[in-house]
Design a protein around this motif. Structure first.
Motif, mmCIF file in Angstrom:
data_model
loop_
_atom_site.group_PDB
_atom_site.id
_atom_site.type_symbol
_atom_site.label_atom_id
_atom_site.label_comp_id
_atom_site.label_asym_id
_atom_site.label_seq_id
_atom_site.Cartn_x
_atom_site.Cartn_y
_atom_site.Cartn_z
ATOM 1 N N GLN A 178 1.302 6.791 -12.054
ATOM 2 C CA GLN A 178 0.355 6.976 -10.950
ATOM 3 C C GLN A 178 -0.657 5.837 -10.893
ATOM 4 O OE1 GLN A 178 0.573 9.524 -8.526
ATOM 5 N NE2 GLN A 178 -0.739 7.977 -7.561
ATOM 6 N N VAL A 179 -1.114 5.379 -12.055
ATOM 7 C CA VAL A 179 -2.032 4.230 -12.108
ATOM 8 C C VAL A 179 -1.359 3.001 -11.500
ATOM 9 C CG1 VAL A 179 -3.182 2.606 -13.692
ATOM 10 C CG2 VAL A 179 -3.398 5.077 -14.046
ATOM 11 N N VAL A 180 -0.098 2.774 -11.853
ATOM 12 C CA VAL A 180 0.633 1.619 -11.320
ATOM 13 C C VAL A 180 0.823 1.769 -9.806
ATOM 14 C CG1 VAL A 180 2.761 0.255 -11.445
ATOM 15 C CG2 VAL A 180 1.790 1.246 -13.536
ATOM 16 N N ALA A 181 1.186 2.963 -9.347
ATOM 17 C CA ALA A 181 1.355 3.201 -7.909
ATOM 18 C C ALA A 181 0.044 2.964 -7.167
ATOM 19 C CB ALA A 181 1.869 4.619 -7.668
ATOM 20 N N ASP A 182 -1.051 3.456 -7.713
ATOM 21 C CA ASP A 182 -2.361 3.245 -7.083
ATOM 22 C C ASP A 182 -2.703 1.756 -7.021
ATOM 23 O OD1 ASP A 182 -2.581 5.997 -6.823
ATOM 24 O OD2 ASP A 182 -3.939 6.216 -8.545
ATOM 25 N N PHE A 183 -2.378 1.019 -8.090
ATOM 26 C CA PHE A 183 -2.600 -0.422 -8.086
ATOM 27 C C PHE A 183 -1.816 -1.077 -6.946
ATOM 28 C CE2 PHE A 183 -0.907 -4.605 -9.152
ATOM 29 C CZ PHE A 183 -2.082 -5.333 -9.233
ATOM 30 N N MET A 184 -0.551 -0.669 -6.773
ATOM 31 C CA MET A 184 0.276 -1.275 -5.724
ATOM 32 C C MET A 184 -0.270 -0.956 -4.332
ATOM 33 S SD MET A 184 2.335 -3.298 -7.073
ATOM 34 C CE MET A 184 3.102 -3.747 -5.519
ATOM 35 N N VAL A 185 -0.789 0.237 -4.144
ATOM 36 C CA VAL A 185 -1.401 0.578 -2.854
ATOM 37 C C VAL A 185 -2.578 -0.361 -2.587
ATOM 38 C CG1 VAL A 185 -2.732 2.355 -1.628
ATOM 39 C CG2 VAL A 185 -0.615 2.969 -2.830
ATOM 40 N N ARG A 186 -3.405 -0.581 -3.598
ATOM 41 C CA ARG A 186 -4.539 -1.500 -3.439
ATOM 42 C C ARG A 186 -4.067 -2.939 -3.215
ATOM 43 N NH1 ARG A 186 -6.061 1.272 -7.949
ATOM 44 N NH2 ARG A 186 -6.015 -0.589 -9.249
ATOM 45 N N PHE A 187 -2.997 -3.339 -3.908
ATOM 46 C CA PHE A 187 -2.457 -4.691 -3.759
ATOM 47 C C PHE A 187 -1.962 -4.918 -2.333
ATOM 48 C CE2 PHE A 187 1.106 -7.770 -4.252
ATOM 49 C CZ PHE A 187 0.371 -8.860 -4.683
ATOM 50 N N VAL A 188 -1.203 -3.964 -1.797
ATOM 51 C CA VAL A 188 -0.704 -4.096 -0.426
ATOM 52 C C VAL A 188 -1.871 -4.070 0.560
ATOM 53 C CG1 VAL A 188 0.716 -3.019 1.369
ATOM 54 C CG2 VAL A 188 1.597 -3.214 -0.965
ATOM 55 N N ALA A 189 -2.855 -3.218 0.334
ATOM 56 C CA ALA A 189 -4.044 -3.197 1.200
ATOM 57 C C ALA A 189 -4.729 -4.562 1.187
ATOM 58 C CB ALA A 189 -5.007 -2.092 0.760
ATOM 59 N N HIS A 190 -4.779 -5.203 0.030
ATOM 60 C CA HIS A 190 -5.354 -6.545 -0.059
ATOM 61 C C HIS A 190 -4.522 -7.542 0.755
ATOM 62 C CE1 HIS A 190 -7.502 -9.992 -1.639
ATOM 63 N NE2 HIS A 190 -6.337 -10.525 -1.964
ATOM 64 N N LEU A 191 -3.196 -7.445 0.644
ATOM 65 C CA LEU A 191 -2.339 -8.336 1.435
ATOM 66 C C LEU A 191 -2.598 -8.140 2.926
ATOM 67 C CD1 LEU A 191 1.105 -8.076 -0.421
ATOM 68 C CD2 LEU A 191 -0.502 -9.997 -0.457
ATOM 69 N N GLU A 192 -2.859 -6.904 3.328
ATOM 70 C CA GLU A 192 -3.112 -6.619 4.742
ATOM 71 C C GLU A 192 -4.406 -7.268 5.242
ATOM 72 O OE1 GLU A 192 -2.912 -2.328 4.541
ATOM 73 O OE2 GLU A 192 -0.893 -2.348 5.394
ATOM 74 N N THR A 193 -5.341 -7.535 4.346
ATOM 75 C CA THR A 193 -6.597 -8.172 4.758
ATOM 76 C C THR A 193 -6.460 -9.684 4.883
ATOM 77 O OG1 THR A 193 -7.479 -8.527 2.516
ATOM 78 C CG2 THR A 193 -7.968 -6.395 3.589
ATOM 79 N N LYS A 194 -5.382 -10.227 4.350
ATOM 80 C CA LYS A 194 -5.182 -11.666 4.367
ATOM 81 C C LYS A 194 -3.759 -12.005 4.811
ATOM 82 C CE LYS A 194 -8.457 -12.418 0.617
ATOM 83 N NZ LYS A 194 -9.565 -12.680 1.476
#
Length: 167
Positions: free
Chosen positions: A126-142
């Motif tokens: 779950q920690v890894v999945a949450d990290f990936m959600v944040r990573f993709v959200a970051h990609l969406e900002t740039k």
């Protein structure tokens, strides 16, 4: 988000493809399991599942923005990375030959085993999945940051994210 995954674990299947008809079963809304048609209890390879997911999205009239493969129970580093079915699925998605090159990320982690029961391991995933959600959200900002394009990643680019295990 569309989820298409092998029916069971296919660790070590690399870039292998099943060259037979597949059985795609809708498990829930936008969630599918992929098995062999002739043997519906035998899982299809991760690369086949990647193509199934891409095809399902394309049936809706658009191309996927990103394919995420995994979370694999190995960090996918060093000489073992090319053997990973998770990496193989992402590599197939990124290839332009069959689908126009979908940006892809293969995700793996070393799952804690010592002094870590199944609940602890699930919490780690779950920690890894949450990290990936944040990573993709970051990609969406740039969007297009890496190559001046408009997508989350440049067309045909694949990444391997190896999330560390915990002690």
């Amino acid at each position: 988000v569309t989820l298409a995954a092998p029916l069971t674990d296919q660790s070590g299947s690399s870039m292998a493809l099943d060259q037979v008809s597949l059985a795609v079963k809708k498990e829930a809304e936008r969630e599918y399991s992929v098995a062999l048609w002739s043997a519906p209890t035998v899982a299809a390879k991760p690369a086949n599942s990647a193509y199934v997911a891409i095809g399902i999205v394309q049936e809706g009239g658009r191309s996927p923005d990103l394919l995420i493969s995994g979370i694999n129970s190995s960090a996918n580093i060093g000489l073992s990375a090319p053997l990973s079915g998770t990496v193989g699925a992402a590599a197939h998605a990124a290839k332009a030959v069959l689908n126009g090159g979908i940006p892809a990320i293969a995700v793996g982690t070393d799952v804690p085993t010592s002094n870590c029961d199944q609940g602890c391991q699930q919490a780690h995933y779950q920690v890894v999945a949450d990290f990936m959600v944040r990573f993709v959200a970051h990609l969406e900002t740039k969007p297009g940051l890496l190559a001046g394009e408009t997508g989350l990643l440049p067309t045909g680019i694949g990444l391997v994210v190896s999330y560390p295990g915990t002690a």
